[in-house]
Design an enzyme around this catalytic site. Structure first.
Site, PDB file in Angstrom:
ATOM      1  N   SER A 167       5.667   2.296   1.821  1.00 38.66           N
ATOM      2  CA  SER A 167       6.685   1.262   1.487  1.00 38.66           C
ATOM      3  C   SER A 167       6.408   0.326   0.814  1.00 38.66           C
ATOM      4  O   SER A 167       5.165  -0.073   0.583  1.00 38.66           O
ATOM      5  CB  SER A 167       7.214   0.730   2.770  1.00 38.66           C
ATOM      6  OG  SER A 167       7.257  -0.518   2.963  1.00 38.66           O
ATOM      7  N   LYS A 168       7.496  -0.343  -0.032  1.00 38.84           N
ATOM      8  CA  LYS A 168       7.275  -1.459  -0.916  1.00 38.84           C
ATOM      9  C   LYS A 168       6.620  -2.341  -0.175  1.00 38.84           C
ATOM     10  O   LYS A 168       5.882  -3.293  -0.883  1.00 38.84           O
ATOM     11  CB  LYS A 168       8.648  -1.913  -1.211  1.00 38.84           C
ATOM     12  CG  LYS A 168       9.464  -0.977  -2.307  1.00 38.84           C
ATOM     13  CD  LYS A 168      10.648  -1.657  -2.582  1.00 38.84           C
ATOM     14  CE  LYS A 168      11.989  -0.602  -2.502  1.00 38.84           C
ATOM     15  NZ  LYS A 168      13.039  -1.157  -2.700  1.00 38.84           N
ATOM     16  N   ARG A 169       6.802  -2.585   0.973  1.00 39.19           N
ATOM     17  CA  ARG A 169       6.160  -3.799   1.604  1.00 39.19           C
ATOM     18  C   ARG A 169       4.694  -3.649   2.258  1.00 39.19           C
ATOM     19  O   ARG A 169       3.922  -4.302   2.747  1.00 39.19           O
ATOM     20  CB  ARG A 169       6.964  -4.095   3.031  1.00 39.19           C
ATOM     21  CG  ARG A 169       8.134  -4.731   2.803  1.00 39.19           C
ATOM     22  CD  ARG A 169       9.253  -4.727   3.694  1.00 39.19           C
ATOM     23  NE  ARG A 169       9.720  -3.462   4.240  1.00 39.19           N
ATOM     24  CZ  ARG A 169      10.870  -2.847   3.422  1.00 39.19           C
ATOM     25  NH1 ARG A 169      11.309  -3.332   2.345  1.00 39.19           N
ATOM     26  NH2 ARG A 169      11.186  -1.423   3.654  1.00 39.19           N
ATOM     27  N   ASP A 170       4.378  -2.082   2.086  1.00 36.41           N
ATOM     28  CA  ASP A 170       2.877  -1.918   2.144  1.00 36.41           C
ATOM     29  C   ASP A 170       1.984  -2.766   1.274  1.00 36.41           C
ATOM     30  O   ASP A 170       2.397  -2.803   0.022  1.00 36.41           O
ATOM     31  CB  ASP A 170       2.594  -0.457   1.974  1.00 36.41           C
ATOM     32  CG  ASP A 170       1.976   0.218   2.878  1.00 36.41           C
ATOM     33  OD1 ASP A 170       1.092  -0.310   3.445  1.00 36.41           O
ATOM     34  OD2 ASP A 170       2.268   1.167   3.569  1.00 36.41           O
ATOM     35  N   SER A 215       0.789  -1.022  -1.862  1.00 36.03           N
ATOM     36  CA  SER A 215       1.609  -0.505  -3.006  1.00 36.03           C
ATOM     37  C   SER A 215       1.987  -1.777  -3.948  1.00 36.03           C
ATOM     38  O   SER A 215       2.493  -1.501  -4.952  1.00 36.03           O
ATOM     39  CB  SER A 215       3.007  -0.123  -2.198  1.00 36.03           C
ATOM     40  OG  SER A 215       3.667  -1.009  -1.874  1.00 36.03           O
TER      41      SER A 215
END
Ligand code: GLU
Ligand code: ZN
Length: 491
Positions: free
Chosen positions: A260-263, A266
């Site tokens: 996810s973008k929030r990972d 990433s």
């Protein structure tokens, strides 16, 4: 076969920080354009004022520049379809929406959110498809007037054809979507704001995009967009052709979840801060769905461009593996010539990363140690801690290292080592022989004997090869540090 007519686009929305999924999409579009000698259009999809930010826009540009993914049309470079920021193209979209309405490809939908929700729930409960049910498709003039009098503010909805839509995905093969799964959809908000669903295909048509390469998460919008292209062709918007589509596989993170973008893994900024080389990061990201060949993981962007084609992309989900990403980066670090390596490290040899006084930096010492560091680094930011012993007045005080290395008898060992080092010729072999000999006197193998010396001199238990380090540090400073450690041990 090269095809210079290829026109692809990278069209992010400027929200949040750039992430690796976005970079993978940019990379594949760029490589495809460059492979074919075609055109990469960089377009900014900033039609959502509530979510978009100027900061994010600047970060996107900066990221593309840093990655070396150059574009042929777009912000800062211009082009025949300027402007390339959708926020500057609003009048154009409103005009297209009006044409779609006039031609009957779209209609005003007066349903309120509550009505839509209630009908969706009912359909779900009855086990029927729960998308828009077509209520406003064929309203009479009287019905419309009545709604208008009530003060309802309609959205504009696109009329999907009643036949299935089939297309040949360049990655996934032939796909068919049936009408019940692709209901009529909104293209303009009640307040007049055009939506992604409209502006993205309109710009693809106007900018004469030939191939849409994007993440699999957008697959469900493809049948809608294909229907919209046909309508656009009928009303004379764009050049009348529908692009080919290729959907890049999902990128999976930890566990079996999509990255996810929030990972934290990433965030592109994180890779930059850690000192990944652009070549290393791009090489790794290219492997998320593609490979150069079964037996070659490490390659340059030139090699990728020469070989890349969209048909070779694998439809299976790709796994993001940070360890592999780091290993590939380490390989690219080793591939640099030593001068380029030394240059690439420069930012990490200064504040805020380095905490030695700038005048302590000794270029000759740096050049001497750099080749030893180059073969051992995973990311460039590791350089600071590996060489700080050369430039700090005193080595760092790392209590964990001290406790680990300084055992009973370490003082005796250090005293012997000091004597032998003081007499040694100051070169790597002689320094090693000195510590070996000191160890022998105390019944210690080299590994055990060198640990207290390393911590005394560098402050840490791990680091670059010790005897090369001592040679570069010099006799005087080495002996002074061993003396300081002995004093600390005598406490
Ligand atoms: N702005 C869209 C996004 O960032 C682009 C989608 C597309 O490539 O069509 O998701
Ligand atoms: Zn309606």
């Amino acid at each position: 076969m090269a095809n210079a007519n290829v026109r692809v686009r990278f069209c992010p929305s400027p929200t949040g920080n750039p992430h690796v999924g976005l970079v993978r999409t940019a990379l594949f579009n760029w490589a495809f354009a460059r492979h074919h000698g075609g055109t990469l259009v960089f377009r900014i999809e900033d039609t959502d004022a509530a979510r978009d930010s100027e900061e994010s826009y600047q970060q996107l540009l900066d990221a593309m520049r840093w990655l070396g993914l150059d574009w042929d049309e777009g912000p800062e470079v211009g082009g025949p379809h300027a402007p390339y920021r959708q926020s500057q193209r609003m009048d154009l979209y409103k005009d297209v929406a009006k044409k779609l309405l006039d031609a009957g490809h779209a209609y005003r939908c007066y349903c309120t959110t509550e009505e839509l929700d209630a009908r969706r729930e009912a359909a779900r409960a009855a086990g029927k498809p729960s998308g828009y049910d077509g209520t406003c498709r064929e309203l009479t003039a009287e019905q419309k007037e009545a709604y208008e009098r009530e003060g309802r503010e309609p959205i504009v909805r696109f009329r999907m054809p009643d036949e299935p839509i089939t297309f040949n995905d360049l990655v996934r093969g032939e796909l068919t979507f049936t009408p019940e799964n692709v209901p009529d959809y909104g293209i303009v908000r009640a307040n007049g704001a055009p939506l992604y669903t409209l502006v993205n295909p309109v710009d693809d048509a106007l900018m004469e995009i030939t191939h849409v390469l994007r993440g699999e998460d957008l697959l469900s919008s493809t049948p809608r967009q294909i229907a919209l292209y046909k309508a656009l062709a009928e009303i004379g918007v764009g050049n009348g052709t529908t692009p080919s589509f290729g959907h890049l596989p999902y990128v999976m993170g930890e566990g079996n979840k999509k990255l996810s973008k929030r990972d934290p893994q990433s965030s592109l900024n994180l890779y930059r801060e850690r000192g990944f080389l652009r070549e290393g990061l791009l090489n790794y990201l290219s492997l998320l769905g593609w490979s150069l060949s079964a037996d070659q993981d490490i390659f340059t962007m030139d090699e990728m461009v020469a070989a890349f084609d969209i048909e070779d992309v694998n439809a299976n989900p790709a796994r993001f593996d940070l360890k592999k990403c780091e290993a590939i980066n380490a390989d690219h670090i080793r591939r640099l010539d030593v001068k380029a390596f030394a240059e690439a490290c420069e930012p990490w040899l200064k504040a805020p990363h380095a905490n030695w006084a700038p005048e302590n930096f000794d270029r000759a010492a740096w050049e001497a140690i750099a080749p030893h560091a180059q073969t051992r680094l995973t990311v460039l930011s590791d350089i600071t801690a590996n060489v700080d012993f050369l430039f700090l007045d005193q080595p760092v005080e790392d209590e964990a290292s001290w406790t680990k290395a300084m055992k009973e008898g370490s003082d005796a060992l250090l005293r012997t080592a000091r004597e032998k080092l003081a007499e040694a010729e100051w070169n790597t072999d002689a320094l090693k022989a000195a510590v070996v000999a000191a160890g022998e006197e105390h019944g210690l193998k080299l590994g055990k004997a060198q640990a207290p010396v390393r911590v005394a001199v560098t402050g840490r238990t791990v680091g670059l090869p010790l005897f090369e380090s001592l040679e570069i540090l010099g006799r005087e400073r080495t002996l002074a540090r061993v003396d300081a450690a002995l004093a600390k041990l005598a406490g």
